[in-house]
Enzyme design. Structure first.
Site, mmCIF file in Angstrom:
data_model
loop_
_atom_site.group_PDB
_atom_site.id
_atom_site.type_symbol
_atom_site.label_atom_id
_atom_site.label_comp_id
_atom_site.label_asym_id
_atom_site.label_seq_id
_atom_site.Cartn_x
_atom_site.Cartn_y
_atom_site.Cartn_z
ATOM 1 N N HIS A 113 9.422 102.270 23.556
ATOM 2 C CA HIS A 113 8.689 103.582 24.195
ATOM 3 C C HIS A 113 9.276 104.589 23.506
ATOM 4 O O HIS A 113 10.268 104.620 23.217
ATOM 5 C CB HIS A 113 8.650 103.471 25.500
ATOM 6 C CG HIS A 113 9.909 103.784 26.362
ATOM 7 N ND1 HIS A 113 10.364 105.151 26.542
ATOM 8 C CD2 HIS A 113 10.888 103.060 26.582
ATOM 9 C CE1 HIS A 113 11.734 105.095 27.056
ATOM 10 N NE2 HIS A 113 11.863 103.758 27.082
ATOM 11 N N ASP A 115 8.502 107.658 25.049
ATOM 12 C CA ASP A 115 8.299 108.881 26.189
ATOM 13 C C ASP A 115 9.761 108.875 26.544
ATOM 14 O O ASP A 115 10.430 108.140 26.188
ATOM 15 C CB ASP A 115 7.414 108.693 27.125
ATOM 16 C CG ASP A 115 7.712 107.458 27.943
ATOM 17 O OD1 ASP A 115 7.913 106.490 27.178
ATOM 18 O OD2 ASP A 115 7.240 107.379 29.100
ATOM 19 N N ASP A 146 17.464 106.178 24.603
ATOM 20 C CA ASP A 146 16.277 105.691 25.415
ATOM 21 C C ASP A 146 14.947 106.424 25.127
ATOM 22 O O ASP A 146 14.701 107.308 25.896
ATOM 23 C CB ASP A 146 16.709 105.868 26.860
ATOM 24 C CG ASP A 146 15.680 105.622 27.952
ATOM 25 O OD1 ASP A 146 14.776 104.450 27.668
ATOM 26 O OD2 ASP A 146 15.838 105.756 29.159
ATOM 27 N N GLU A 178 6.435 104.814 29.674
ATOM 28 C CA GLU A 178 7.379 103.908 30.235
ATOM 29 C C GLU A 178 8.044 104.367 31.374
ATOM 30 O O GLU A 178 8.303 103.880 32.227
ATOM 31 C CB GLU A 178 8.422 103.550 29.067
ATOM 32 C CG GLU A 178 9.255 102.064 29.637
ATOM 33 C CD GLU A 178 10.491 102.608 30.340
ATOM 34 O OE1 GLU A 178 11.013 101.637 31.150
ATOM 35 O OE2 GLU A 178 10.773 103.689 30.090
ATOM 36 N N GLU A 179 8.341 105.790 31.256
ATOM 37 C CA GLU A 179 9.383 106.238 32.121
ATOM 38 C C GLU A 179 8.725 106.919 33.379
ATOM 39 O O GLU A 179 9.350 106.988 34.539
ATOM 40 C CB GLU A 179 10.078 107.696 31.547
ATOM 41 C CG GLU A 179 10.851 107.489 30.399
ATOM 42 C CD GLU A 179 12.239 106.848 30.693
ATOM 43 O OE1 GLU A 179 12.447 106.293 31.792
ATOM 44 O OE2 GLU A 179 12.803 106.445 29.743
ATOM 45 N N ASP A 207 14.737 98.300 24.836
ATOM 46 C CA ASP A 207 15.001 99.512 25.739
ATOM 47 C C ASP A 207 15.991 98.734 26.762
ATOM 48 O O ASP A 207 15.641 98.854 27.891
ATOM 49 C CB ASP A 207 13.606 99.830 26.428
ATOM 50 C CG ASP A 207 13.691 100.723 27.385
ATOM 51 O OD1 ASP A 207 14.568 101.578 27.065
ATOM 52 O OD2 ASP A 207 12.894 101.019 28.335
ATOM 53 N N HIS A 239 8.514 131.863 58.110
ATOM 54 C CA HIS A 239 9.564 132.629 58.145
ATOM 55 C C HIS A 239 10.550 131.908 59.174
ATOM 56 O O HIS A 239 9.994 131.970 60.215
ATOM 57 C CB HIS A 239 9.013 133.970 58.494
ATOM 58 C CG HIS A 239 10.378 135.102 58.214
ATOM 59 N ND1 HIS A 239 11.462 134.752 58.703
ATOM 60 C CD2 HIS A 239 10.384 136.140 57.508
ATOM 61 C CE1 HIS A 239 12.372 135.904 58.561
ATOM 62 N NE2 HIS A 239 11.601 136.592 57.797
ATOM 63 N N THR A 341 14.784 132.355 53.181
ATOM 64 C CA THR A 341 14.506 131.946 54.604
ATOM 65 C C THR A 341 13.110 131.497 55.107
ATOM 66 O O THR A 341 12.769 131.785 55.830
ATOM 67 C CB THR A 341 14.661 133.010 55.430
ATOM 68 O OG1 THR A 341 14.077 134.306 54.991
ATOM 69 C CG2 THR A 341 16.217 133.657 55.268
ATOM 70 N N ARG A 354 15.582 99.376 43.885
ATOM 71 C CA ARG A 354 15.340 98.465 42.791
ATOM 72 C C ARG A 354 15.465 97.054 43.262
ATOM 73 O O ARG A 354 16.065 96.777 44.338
ATOM 74 C CB ARG A 354 16.754 98.712 41.860
ATOM 75 C CG ARG A 354 17.001 99.877 41.178
ATOM 76 C CD ARG A 354 16.292 100.323 40.067
ATOM 77 N NE ARG A 354 16.124 101.728 39.773
ATOM 78 C CZ ARG A 354 15.452 102.067 38.548
ATOM 79 N NH1 ARG A 354 15.074 101.381 37.829
ATOM 80 N NH2 ARG A 354 15.655 103.392 38.456
ATOM 81 N N HIS A 456 19.226 108.593 31.320
ATOM 82 C CA HIS A 456 18.480 109.419 32.182
ATOM 83 C C HIS A 456 19.255 110.586 32.495
ATOM 84 O O HIS A 456 18.661 111.551 33.296
ATOM 85 C CB HIS A 456 17.861 108.516 33.393
ATOM 86 C CG HIS A 456 16.833 107.702 33.034
ATOM 87 N ND1 HIS A 456 15.983 107.296 34.052
ATOM 88 C CD2 HIS A 456 16.484 107.124 31.831
ATOM 89 C CE1 HIS A 456 15.071 106.456 33.354
ATOM 90 N NE2 HIS A 456 15.574 106.254 32.187
#
Lengths: 484, 484
Positions: A113, A115, A146, A178-179, A207, A239, A341, A354, A456
């Protein structure tokens, strides 16, 4: 005497590296290879940022041009657009390419990949992330490891072999999403299964990284379910002076929910989440025990104080053969430097789980959704929540005794004169499992990145050694595949 | 007959508004006033952003020019610089100005600020925040209500009176760092106590809103302790694929800590935090019971589903006479749109506690620090935490039976023909308590902003009605003060 020593050295070189001409050719061209990587890294092909989508598309076209220079037939498959924050954002094209000389020879298909993950100098990089910079033998830059560097190593290997003889047919699938979940690619693989993929014998995914400084082969990846949990309080930011103490604050609700997900040692608290987990086999446990993975070095490199497990094999297995849950951040709350604030109106917590075999994304999504809804009900807040799973990727595990893995091992032996380390990785490259499922062909993850490349994170790098020797590795693999 | 009706109407008008010439003069100039507010709003004087500091400074110089046009003597007091993220960032000058004609007459000093809270269109504004836009009688834009519009109303009142007769001496303290803690101003007030402030009799702070559509006077403000709690995990951001499950994640630790601070109904969980709180007096409870505060309207305006209390007076008192804790957000975690599979290395949680009499910032800081350290110890994480209080502001409460408050009430009666609502506010304007403490003079908060102006949120506005009638109110106040 001098001539004798020279002859002796030449003989030794020939023995330890059976493709001297090809390997020397690769050595000779390394400055050109680094220069090309610099050009590719300079393109900010961050697929997560809609404003950089044109850069991803530009990157795909640049890679297509490179393939045409290698006399490949190249198709840029347009996949339409995606809806992102109410806008139609074009999807980058997928490259399907081939160099096919002899239908009697096997065909290997490389996947990579182009990207990258987001990167900003202010995140703590030592160099500009999109300006490839060499320091102490390392090539620093977003995408070096990567996956732009690994894709280029494949192309340089093919280019070099072409000057002599390309031993097999080669195909390429390169994508630019891919990412963020490989939008459209899964369907494309299914659509082209009986055409583009019909003559593919083997699939090699670039990869991935090595586990230690010793070369390795990846035979499994974790899946991923990435969740957005949104809490909507008031319709407007408030606020904290005017409303602090009298409204149910969305951020407090979200913090409460995120705090129910995982304990301090990384154990996931969602009921049933571990039910489908198949523990690693005895053979695998041996792989990890024998690995040269250097936990102390990784700790130093990343500034990690302590792992949650102490034995090397436990660390390796826990991060690849068991599920994990990470909280990535919150969108919508105050996140800049300084003070504000504000009571944010709408906040979205982002976390991912995962997955490992045999966890199913659909089951995990239900478990997470039911659990968070139950917890939120306990909170008795009048605010609204919504839970979305925005990335669903299955885990993948391969048969490591097949011919593709044998060729991979032989190639590593040729270039590095060692046996590879065999391992699963904790990351997610969902296309691996998908290729295998759809085409029924054997897939292998053979990367050339080092264990401390920080793909990453800040200061992502690929060492010049790995970039150049890795190019030789892909060349050697292609040579080994012809003899299977 | 027609002439008789006309005369009758004229008489009624004269009775209900005893300053017809001055008030008519103000009415006639309203387009000019709105145009000037548009110019001031266009300056992005966001004091929280170091990159916009020059804009704050530009704003101070523009206001100084305006004062010179009113023949005021103007001093721009330079306060040096502040250290911010390792850089020296210049502090904007404070304006000390005066129009003093007759030492025998009383001197009233107005305080206001010209910096604003951050604002971006993408935060959910319906109009560009720095482009004043009028819609349905409201002037939308950052700073319209907080506090540029109110400061301009004072200046327009003075300008109008000058054309006839300015009844008292007037002084001005305008600053550009109010939204981030009034750096340097506190010391300056002390330093100039025996010079600039020596002849000041009364202090009027513009930086406040009405409680309902009925005009109001503020006699108390909450203080604020703004905390940064930083958790440092690894030295670099990590990939959740490679490290998820084997490291102690900083974000999880921070979420755990933030979740220990306050429960879902807003009760602060830090031991001892309520010990010093003095509940509102019976007289005050009556104020809040009698108030025309419209909870239902505020709920509609801000899209609030339910307040944490149902009775009107409970809502009013809980948000002004009792402490509250708000979690504002996290710096360092992933906060953009889209997905990023990162384990952030260092994350900083930001929350603040509003203080009421007799809570002391130093005590609160110790309570918070001890509590968070104790909770973190329970977590048994190898990560490091550090806790910093970056804003410390005391609460303030005034004597509402003094002459300044009497004049304020009379002025409201003149312009609006009604008694004012008397109330404390939940926000923090630390300079109020400081003025009173240092100079020993009576201070009063008299603002002209409406209850739904959203001063720190999206779509901040000031109604044209309040802007113009408020200008008359300040003119009437100056006329009342001469007779005290």
């Amino acid at each position: 005497m001098i001539i004798l020593i020279f002859l002796l050295l030449f003989t030794i070189t020939c023995e330890s590296s059976p493709n001297p001409t090809i390997f020397e050719d690769i050595n000779r061209h390394q400055e050109e290879y680094v220069q090309r990587l610099k050009e590719w890294v300079a393109i900010e092909s961050d697929s997560s940022d809609p404003l950089k989508r044109e850069e991803v598309i530009r990157m795909m076209h640049l890679a297509a041009e490179r393939l045409k220079e290698l006399n490949a037939t190249v198709e840029l498959v347009e996949l339409g657009s995606q809806k992102l924050y109410g806008h139609d954002v074009p999807l980058p094209p997928v490259i399907l390419a081939g160099i096919e000389k002899d239908p009697k020879k096997p065909t290997v298909c490389f996947y990579g990949h182009l990207d990258v993950q987001p990167a900003k100098f202010e995140d703590g990089w030592s160099t500009q992330p999109y300006n490839l910079t060499e320091k102490d033998g390392n090539l620093y830059g977003r995408g070096t490891s990567d996956d732009k560097g690994q894709v280029l190593a494949v192309l340089h290997a093919v280019e070099t072999l072409q000057k002599h003889e390309l031993p097999v047919n080669v195909k390429f699938v390169f994508e630019g999403m891919e990412e963020v979940g490989s939008n459209g690619l899964f369907t494309l693989v299914e659509q082209r299964n009986s055409t583009f993929f019909s003559n593919v014998d083997y699939i090699v995914v670039t990869d991935t990284l090595w586990l230690s400084n010793k070369p390795g082969i990846t035979y499994g990846t974790r899946g991923n379910c990435y969740f957005f949990v949104e809490v909507q309080g008031a319709r407007k930011d408030l606020h904290s002076g005017s409303f602090g103490g009298v409204v149910h604050e969305a951020t407090g609700d979200l913090i409460f929910l995120l705090n129910t997900l995982v304990n301090s040692s990384g154990h996931i608290l969602i009921p049933g989440i571990y039910d489908a987990v198949v523990p690693p086999s005895e053979k695998e446990v041996e792989f990890y025990k024998e690995s040269e993975f250097n936990a102390a070095k990784i700790k130093r490199t990343f500034g990690i104080r302590n792992f949650t497990y102490s034995a090397k094999e436990e660390i390796l297995m826990r991060r690849s053969c068991y599920p994990s849950l990470s909280i990535h951040g919150i969108e919508g709350a105050f996140s800049a430097s300084g003070t504000k604030t504000v009571i944010p109106a709408k906040v979205t917590g982002k976390f991912s789980i995962r997955l490992v075999p045999n966890m199913e994304p659909s089951v995990v999504i239900n478990q997470v959704t039911d659990y968070l809804k139950e917890k939120f009900a306990e909170r008795k807040s009048p605010n609204h929540i919504s839970i979305k799973c925005v990335i669903q990727a299955k885990p993948w595990l391969s048969d490591i005794d097949g011919p593709l893995y044998l060729a991979g091992k032989k190639a590593i032996k040729k270039v590095f004169n060692t046996e590879p380390e065999m391992f699963r990785i904790g990351g997610t490259i969902p296309i691996g499992s998908h290729f295998q499922e759809v085409t029924g062909k054997s897939a292998m993850f053979l990367g050339i990145g080092g264990p401390d490349d920080a793909p990453h994170g800040q200061n992502e790098k690929l060492s010049r050694y790995n970039f150049i020797e890795g190019t030789k590795l892909y060349a050697a693999l292609l040579q080994e595949l012809v003899s299977l």
